[in-house]
Scaffold this motif. Sequence first.
Motif, PDB file in Angstrom:
ATOM      1  N   GLY A 137       0.859  -1.167   0.000  1.00 46.44           N
ATOM      2  CA  GLY A 137       0.000   0.000   0.000  1.00 46.44           C
ATOM      3  C   GLY A 137       0.899   1.222   0.000  1.00 46.44           C
ATOM      4  O   GLY A 137       2.129   1.109  -0.062  1.00 46.44           O
ATOM      5  N   TRP A 138       0.330   2.419   0.095  1.00 48.85           N
ATOM      6  CA  TRP A 138       1.196   3.597   0.024  1.00 48.85           C
ATOM      7  C   TRP A 138       2.147   3.661   1.205  1.00 48.85           C
ATOM      8  O   TRP A 138       3.306   4.078   1.051  1.00 48.85           O
ATOM      9  N   ARG A 139       1.703   3.220   2.387  1.00 53.24           N
ATOM     10  CA  ARG A 139       2.583   3.263   3.557  1.00 53.24           C
ATOM     11  C   ARG A 139       3.773   2.323   3.394  1.00 53.24           C
ATOM     12  O   ARG A 139       4.920   2.697   3.636  1.00 53.24           O
ATOM     13  N   GLY A 140       3.498   1.092   3.005  1.00 52.10           N
ATOM     14  CA  GLY A 140       4.575   0.135   2.818  1.00 52.10           C
ATOM     15  C   GLY A 140       5.506   0.519   1.697  1.00 52.10           C
ATOM     16  O   GLY A 140       6.729   0.358   1.794  1.00 52.10           O
ATOM     17  N   PHE A 176      -7.608   7.097  -6.978  1.00 53.59           N
ATOM     18  CA  PHE A 176      -6.825   7.071  -5.733  1.00 53.59           C
ATOM     19  C   PHE A 176      -6.493   8.498  -5.300  1.00 53.59           C
ATOM     20  O   PHE A 176      -5.412   9.009  -5.531  1.00 53.59           O
ATOM     21  N   GLU A 177      -7.459   9.128  -4.653  1.00 55.66           N
ATOM     22  CA  GLU A 177      -7.270  10.485  -4.144  1.00 55.66           C
ATOM     23  C   GLU A 177      -6.569  10.434  -2.795  1.00 55.66           C
ATOM     24  O   GLU A 177      -6.961   9.685  -1.896  1.00 55.66           O
ATOM     25  N   VAL A 178      -5.528  11.242  -2.642  1.00 51.89           N
ATOM     26  CA  VAL A 178      -4.740  11.254  -1.413  1.00 51.89           C
ATOM     27  C   VAL A 178      -4.519  12.688  -0.961  1.00 51.89           C
ATOM     28  O   VAL A 178      -4.697  13.644  -1.723  1.00 51.89           O
ATOM     29  N   GLY A 179      -4.094  12.809   0.311  1.00 55.26           N
ATOM     30  CA  GLY A 179      -3.846  14.124   0.880  1.00 55.26           C
ATOM     31  C   GLY A 179      -2.381  14.489   0.884  1.00 55.26           C
ATOM     32  O   GLY A 179      -1.528  13.781   0.342  1.00 55.26           O
ATOM     33  N   ALA A 184       3.659  14.049   0.561  1.00 59.38           N
ATOM     34  CA  ALA A 184       4.930  14.340   1.231  1.00 59.38           C
ATOM     35  C   ALA A 184       5.728  13.080   1.521  1.00 59.38           C
ATOM     36  O   ALA A 184       6.965  13.089   1.466  1.00 59.38           O
ATOM     37  N   ALA A 185       5.042  11.983   1.828  1.00 65.88           N
ATOM     38  CA  ALA A 185       5.739  10.738   2.167  1.00 65.88           C
ATOM     39  C   ALA A 185       6.631  10.264   1.028  1.00 65.88           C
ATOM     40  O   ALA A 185       7.676   9.640   1.262  1.00 65.88           O
ATOM     41  N   PHE A 186       6.242  10.580  -0.198  1.00 66.01           N
ATOM     42  CA  PHE A 186       7.047  10.178  -1.355  1.00 66.01           C
ATOM     43  C   PHE A 186       7.960  11.299  -1.847  1.00 66.01           C
ATOM     44  O   PHE A 186       9.146  11.088  -2.088  1.00 66.01           O
ATOM     45  N   LYS A 205      -5.203  18.075  -2.307  1.00 68.02           N
ATOM     46  CA  LYS A 205      -5.577  16.749  -2.792  1.00 68.02           C
ATOM     47  C   LYS A 205      -4.867  16.434  -4.107  1.00 68.02           C
ATOM     48  O   LYS A 205      -4.738  17.294  -4.985  1.00 68.02           O
ATOM     49  N   TRP A 206      -4.425  15.167  -4.210  1.00 73.14           N
ATOM     50  CA  TRP A 206      -3.765  14.692  -5.417  1.00 73.14           C
ATOM     51  C   TRP A 206      -4.360  13.349  -5.817  1.00 73.14           C
ATOM     52  O   TRP A 206      -4.952  12.638  -4.978  1.00 73.14           O
ATOM     53  N   LEU A 207      -4.197  12.967  -7.073  1.00 72.33           N
ATOM     54  CA  LEU A 207      -4.492  11.618  -7.539  1.00 72.33           C
ATOM     55  C   LEU A 207      -3.149  10.919  -7.724  1.00 72.33           C
ATOM     56  O   LEU A 207      -2.310  11.366  -8.516  1.00 72.33           O
ATOM     57  N   ALA A 208      -2.946   9.845  -6.979  1.00 73.39           N
ATOM     58  CA  ALA A 208      -1.647   9.168  -6.952  1.00 73.39           C
ATOM     59  C   ALA A 208      -1.653   7.946  -7.858  1.00 73.39           C
ATOM     60  O   ALA A 208      -2.599   7.146  -7.833  1.00 73.39           O
ATOM     61  N   ASP A 209      -0.591   7.814  -8.636  1.00 75.14           N
ATOM     62  CA  ASP A 209      -0.413   6.659  -9.518  1.00 75.14           C
ATOM     63  C   ASP A 209       0.459   5.639  -8.788  1.00 75.14           C
ATOM     64  O   ASP A 209       1.676   5.616  -8.938  1.00 75.14           O
ATOM     65  N   LEU A 210      -0.190   4.780  -8.001  1.00 75.61           N
ATOM     66  CA  LEU A 210       0.537   3.839  -7.152  1.00 75.61           C
ATOM     67  C   LEU A 210       1.371   2.839  -7.955  1.00 75.61           C
ATOM     68  O   LEU A 210       2.555   2.619  -7.639  1.00 75.61           O
ATOM     69  N   PRO A 211       0.819   2.220  -9.010  1.00 69.80           N
ATOM     70  CA  PRO A 211       1.653   1.286  -9.792  1.00 69.80           C
ATOM     71  C   PRO A 211       2.891   1.951 -10.389  1.00 69.80           C
ATOM     72  O   PRO A 211       3.976   1.363 -10.396  1.00 69.80           O
ATOM     73  N   SER A 212       2.736   3.173 -10.885  1.00 66.04           N
ATOM     74  CA  SER A 212       3.894   3.845 -11.476  1.00 66.04           C
ATOM     75  C   SER A 212       4.909   4.269 -10.425  1.00 66.04           C
ATOM     76  O   SER A 212       6.120   4.294 -10.687  1.00 66.04           O
ATOM     77  N   LEU A 213       4.439   4.631  -9.229  1.00 69.96           N
ATOM     78  CA  LEU A 213       5.359   4.911  -8.134  1.00 69.96           C
ATOM     79  C   LEU A 213       6.198   3.677  -7.810  1.00 69.96           C
ATOM     80  O   LEU A 213       7.406   3.775  -7.592  1.00 69.96           O
ATOM     81  N   ALA A 214       5.539   2.518  -7.796  1.00 71.54           N
ATOM     82  CA  ALA A 214       6.271   1.276  -7.538  1.00 71.54           C
ATOM     83  C   ALA A 214       7.267   0.989  -8.647  1.00 71.54           C
ATOM     84  O   ALA A 214       8.420   0.604  -8.387  1.00 71.54           O
TER      85      ALA A 214
END
Length: 264
Positions: A137-140, A176-179, A184-186, A205-214
């Motif tokens: 997940g985003w935390r991990g 995937f809307e995030v605060g 900041a965590a990334f 607020k942002w829309l995060a691309d989790l797969p692309s971050l990975a």
Amino acid sequence: MGILKHSAAFPTVSGLPWTGVNYFCTTRQGGVSGAPWSSLNVGLHTDDDSAHVQANRLLLRARLPGEPVWLNQVHGARVFDADLPAEQEPGRLAVPPDADAAVTTQRDRVLAVMTADCLPVVLASADGSALGVAHAGWRGLAAGVLERTLLALRSRVPGNTHWRAWIGPAIGQRHFEVGADVFAAFVDQDGQAAAFFAEKIPGSKWLADLPSLARHRLHKAQVASIELSGYCTFSQPDMFYSYRRAPRTGRLVTVAWLGDAGQR
């Protein structure tokens, strides 16, 4: 788009064949659970009837060479060594270990992670000598669960420089809307990560691309070959569970094991 395969038991999603590596992610189809978990829910922590979940896990087990190494996932970055001595194996314990990734070099040792929007990631050496799976997940992901999994794998096969990854079904960017805390965590640790956030409400607020971050983090960790499934769990309710879409829901499972490719 990942490869969707159908069988007499249940459909699965996987990617391109790997030398010595077998892997797939389940969909929500082909099980026995009733609504709202219908139907192939493998999560015992979801308030579903435990008898239904166990029946679904038996359906899964019939497709595997051994009992999966289940984890108690805590959205962290701990990596479990699935090749511990027999008396420490989680399959023989009442409570699975607290971890969000596992590694093995043993043939037919089945690793497993459950998801319902988070990233399931399969990591392996190109020669099929070492394997890891991770729940991110985003935390991990921000805490380095993928990098720690790679570190554990590299310690098992020193000198191996060729690595591959498959990033399975997960929530897509448009849903995937995030605060500011997630942004900041990334970005605070890597300015390049800002490219994977689309600002929705300035500074809020942002829309995060989790797969692309990975994928970005794996590239930085020198993983040369990375495949994304292309599936969004949120936008395909007929195929996937999504916790953000419906918190009272089931769990998918991604499993992987070393052996002759093509067994799945």
